[in-house]
Write a protein that holds these residues in place. Sequence first.
Motif, PDB file in Angstrom:
ATOM      1  N   LEU B 431       0.838  -1.200   0.000  1.00 13.32           N
ATOM      2  CA  LEU B 431       0.000   0.000   0.000  1.00 13.32           C
ATOM      3  C   LEU B 431       0.875   1.253   0.000  1.00 13.32           C
ATOM      4  O   LEU B 431       0.601   2.219  -0.717  1.00 13.32           O
ATOM      5  CB  LEU B 431      -0.914  -0.008   1.221  1.00 13.32           C
ATOM      6  N   LEU B 432       1.963   1.214   0.784  1.00 16.22           N
ATOM      7  CA  LEU B 432       2.846   2.383   0.832  1.00 16.22           C
ATOM      8  C   LEU B 432       3.445   2.645  -0.546  1.00 16.22           C
ATOM      9  O   LEU B 432       3.498   3.787  -1.013  1.00 16.22           O
ATOM     10  CB  LEU B 432       3.960   2.151   1.857  1.00 16.22           C
ATOM     11  N   PHE B 433       3.875   1.563  -1.189  1.00 19.73           N
ATOM     12  CA  PHE B 433       4.463   1.691  -2.527  1.00 19.73           C
ATOM     13  C   PHE B 433       3.423   2.265  -3.495  1.00 19.73           C
ATOM     14  O   PHE B 433       3.718   3.205  -4.251  1.00 19.73           O
ATOM     15  CB  PHE B 433       4.942   0.313  -2.975  1.00 19.73           C
ATOM     16  N   VAL B 438       0.800   6.807  -6.536  1.00 19.76           N
ATOM     17  CA  VAL B 438      -0.429   7.528  -6.849  1.00 19.76           C
ATOM     18  C   VAL B 438      -0.307   8.994  -6.445  1.00 19.76           C
ATOM     19  O   VAL B 438      -0.699   9.896  -7.186  1.00 19.76           O
ATOM     20  CB  VAL B 438      -1.627   6.859  -6.141  1.00 19.76           C
ATOM     21  N   LEU B 439       0.308   9.222  -5.279  1.00 21.00           N
ATOM     22  CA  LEU B 439       0.348  10.604  -4.791  1.00 21.00           C
ATOM     23  C   LEU B 439       1.355  11.455  -5.547  1.00 21.00           C
ATOM     24  O   LEU B 439       1.154  12.651  -5.722  1.00 21.00           O
ATOM     25  CB  LEU B 439       0.650  10.613  -3.289  1.00 21.00           C
ATOM     26  N   GLY B 459       0.421   0.416 -13.727  1.00 23.79           N
ATOM     27  CA  GLY B 459      -0.612  -0.325 -13.011  1.00 23.79           C
ATOM     28  C   GLY B 459      -0.774   0.138 -11.576  1.00 23.79           C
ATOM     29  O   GLY B 459      -1.140  -0.640 -10.715  1.00 23.79           O
ATOM     30  N   ARG B 460      -0.499   1.433 -11.315  1.00 29.22           N
ATOM     31  CA  ARG B 460      -0.472   1.879  -9.921  1.00 29.22           C
ATOM     32  C   ARG B 460      -1.820   1.738  -9.225  1.00 29.22           C
ATOM     33  O   ARG B 460      -1.879   1.356  -8.060  1.00 29.22           O
ATOM     34  CB  ARG B 460       0.031   3.309  -9.833  1.00 29.22           C
ATOM     35  N   SER B 467      -3.356  -3.984  -2.913  1.00 28.46           N
ATOM     36  CA  SER B 467      -2.828  -3.868  -1.556  1.00 28.46           C
ATOM     37  C   SER B 467      -3.960  -3.693  -0.551  1.00 28.46           C
ATOM     38  O   SER B 467      -3.928  -4.287   0.534  1.00 28.46           O
ATOM     39  CB  SER B 467      -1.851  -2.707  -1.476  1.00 28.46           C
ATOM     40  N   ILE B 468      -4.992  -2.939  -0.914  1.00 23.97           N
ATOM     41  CA  ILE B 468      -6.105  -2.751   0.029  1.00 23.97           C
ATOM     42  C   ILE B 468      -6.802  -4.083   0.278  1.00 23.97           C
ATOM     43  O   ILE B 468      -7.073  -4.460   1.428  1.00 23.97           O
ATOM     44  CB  ILE B 468      -7.092  -1.701  -0.522  1.00 23.97           C
ATOM     45  N   PHE B 469      -7.056  -4.822  -0.788  1.00 23.51           N
ATOM     46  CA  PHE B 469      -7.696  -6.125  -0.606  1.00 23.51           C
ATOM     47  C   PHE B 469      -6.778  -7.078   0.170  1.00 23.51           C
ATOM     48  O   PHE B 469      -7.255  -7.901   0.947  1.00 23.51           O
ATOM     49  CB  PHE B 469      -8.077  -6.726  -1.956  1.00 23.51           C
TER      50      PHE B 469
END
Lengths: 69, 838
Positions: B431-433, B438-439, B459-460, B467-469
């Motif tokens: 998720l951090l990656f 994304v940010l 594919g970000r 990662s969320i799932f």
Amino acid sequence: MASGFWGVCGFFLALEVVLTLGVLFTGRKGNNGLRHTLCTTAVFCCWLMWIIVYMAQLNPLVRPQLQNG
Amino acid sequence: MSKAMELFRSEEMQLMQLMLPAESAHNTVAALGEVGLLQFKDLNPDKSAFQRTFANQVKRCDEMARKLRFFTEQVEKMGLLTGSRLGSERTVDLDELEGQLEELERELLETNGNAERLARSYNELVELQLVLERAGSFFDETRGRASAAAFESRPAAPDGVSEIGAPLLAEAAAPAEPKSARLGFVAGLVPEDKLNPFERLLFRATRGNMFLKSTSVGAVVDPGTGERVEKAVFVVFFAGERARSKILKICEAFGANRYPFPEEPTRQRQMNAEVTARLRELQTTIEAGERHRENVLQSIASSLEGWAIQVKREKAVYHTLNKFSVDVTRKVLVAEAWCPVSGKARVQSALRAVAQATAATVGTVFQPLVTYEQPPTYFATNKITGCFQEIVDAYGVAKYREVNPAVLTIVTFPFLFAVMFGDVGHGTLMLLFALYMVLSEHSLLRQQLNEIFEMCFAGRYCILLMSIFSIYTGLIYNECFSVPMAIFGRGHWACPGKPDAVERIQMHFQPDLCPEAFNQGLAQERGPYPFGVDPTWHGSRTELQFLNSLKMKMSIILGVIQMNAGIVNSLLNQLSFRDSLSTWCEFVPQMIFLNFLFGYLCLLMVIKWVSGSTADLYHIMIYMFLQPGEGGLTCDGGCMENRMFPGQGTIQVLLVLIALISVPFMLLPKPLILKERHEKRAQQLEAYGRVLPTDADDEESNALHIAAPHGGHDDEEFDFSEVMVHQMIHTIEFVLGAVSNTASYLRLWALSLAHSQLSAVFYDRVLMTGIKYNWIALVVAFSVFALATLGVLMVMETLSAFLHALRLHWVEYMNKFYSGSGYKFAPFSFAMIDKDEL
């Protein structure tokens, strides 16, 4: 036991309602079908996985045995 | 039907005809390139590139592109920055630009040529100077010795040859050959690494009749190649004219540069002074030339990008114009293009704007055409849905207006990935990656990324969802770096009979506290754990037994549900293509076959969980076929534990029968009905004469004809055997696939097991071992653990879970409905062209 089951189910239901409302109010005017579909599918997948694991522990046939040594 | 969800079906397309007045054709096409919504058809496919109307302009553009590439190369060599694009500045027209580029190229080539010549002579002079200095010093130093030697050896050599080379050869040649011809010498520079072979070859060629003196001078710019080479100054002495020619040839072969070297010291000094003066002169000339060149390049660099874009666009415009057919009168160009219906208004307004701007007497005609050709597939994706569409397109581009598998894939792909990758810790790292990408998307978009990172970046959003799932499934599996978390309270298992004794550590250290915990196991005291897997299971002897059974069953249930979704998608396709025959002869029997066998298996699993039955599901499923009826439910000893509900035997007989009947139902009726329809139509045609559907047919239902391959109008030849074979393959694929695909979903269990076992091994065997000793061991263990987690779990496991999720979507899900036989909409768009290489 039942309280946990209905509690989590209620949580997923609430999540779905919140997401639906969120899509309705934040989405663009008009066609939000895709967003609704995605939210519903995601909530359904999560709920499905949870309920499978929950049901599997309802009447477990094997019991955890501690390892000695 | 037309107001369907976006992305669910590809955009409606229409074939449009454009008639462009010749004088404004170029501007019109350029304006259409800005809009970027038309895919032009090539109307002259039989003409080669040279025969086309605007072949000459394309050639000119190519030539300009070549010049621009040359400029870019030069500018990059100088290390100058290319200026920001002058995007909308279109004041320079093509002819002017061409002239400008021509002029600049000539100037640049001339400057380069001059600079090269100057640099060459400069380097030559530098070398000459070196020769003068070094070789001069040989002579000076030997001259000193020579006069001393001459003074001593005067009686021995009365003929008094005061030859300058003589002292050098004093020991060897001079005394033996007093009457030899004058010694000659050659001076120059040779690359240091060639010096030894050079000397050896000289020695052989002159049979030892030579003497070579050399000294290294370090790195020198070679005048011929312009590169810095380690070189050495040499002077070679020899006797005779033949030796001279040999030596000259050898010098040439070794790339040794020879320089004139006067014998007299005074002339040497004079020459040295001359060389120094000329060097200084040349230096200033070169500097001035360099400044001039830099100025020229600087001015080129600032507008290079703007020119490149203009040339690319011009070339694309002429390429497009070449696809048009030219009217005999040469006044009108006729084009055909696919256009999304939703974009027609934008195209029309662009056309109107051009007509106004050019003040053309006639505007462009833009009208729909009737066609039976299959239109291109166009999905209006955004940055989030784009990468999922790519995943689907990599398998095959959807047929026009076919259900798009990408819609459900957006959720199910990350979800199935997460089923295999479930771990809160690993999910958080991922998720951090993903959040980083994304940010900082805006700044990363502007950078040139390396290939692998570029792929991750594209594919970000997919990685973000994955990662969320993964964090969610990690919560379900109750694993964070393989360590259970007690977020939802302590485990619900306790010592049998002692509901208060739940502390496992206590039981471990006081085995007599609860001896049952080590043999029969703990008892569930308070119902199931509310969310996810009970943490008590972790590290117990029966952990794998429980988890494997759970995950296997879960895989099958998820698989059957996803495959059902796939078959429902095929129903949606059939409904929209008005293909009710396929609905009855494919969708219905397929649903029956899959759900009466594997849907029933899922139902049994649920019943088993809820009722706590000890039935053996393998036995039930196998004996459902081998011995249908109640008999199949009894096991060897006559026990009845496999009977899970009353009437099970009868129901199973019915299920198997109906499922088996549905197989020939999938196979036979459809080809037979198609054959009958064809024959009926043939009879009708005979009766009414040949009335073929022509282009004058109703235009509105046009889209429908294209979309309905089995619908009305297939008046092409009907080959019954081919249709039959096709249907047979389809049926066999489905029936066998139902079994093998269901089994294939077990990969969800296998990969999930592998992931949790690997992370448990790294945690228990590496990190926990390190903790037992001192802090150094801990640091080492932690770094090994971190590396293994990153390398094996975060990179390799991610990749393998990704690939398996990909396979489950491409094969198990999409083969239920997806034909993937379309072709992608490739509009003529400047936005796309600007990104291309020049």
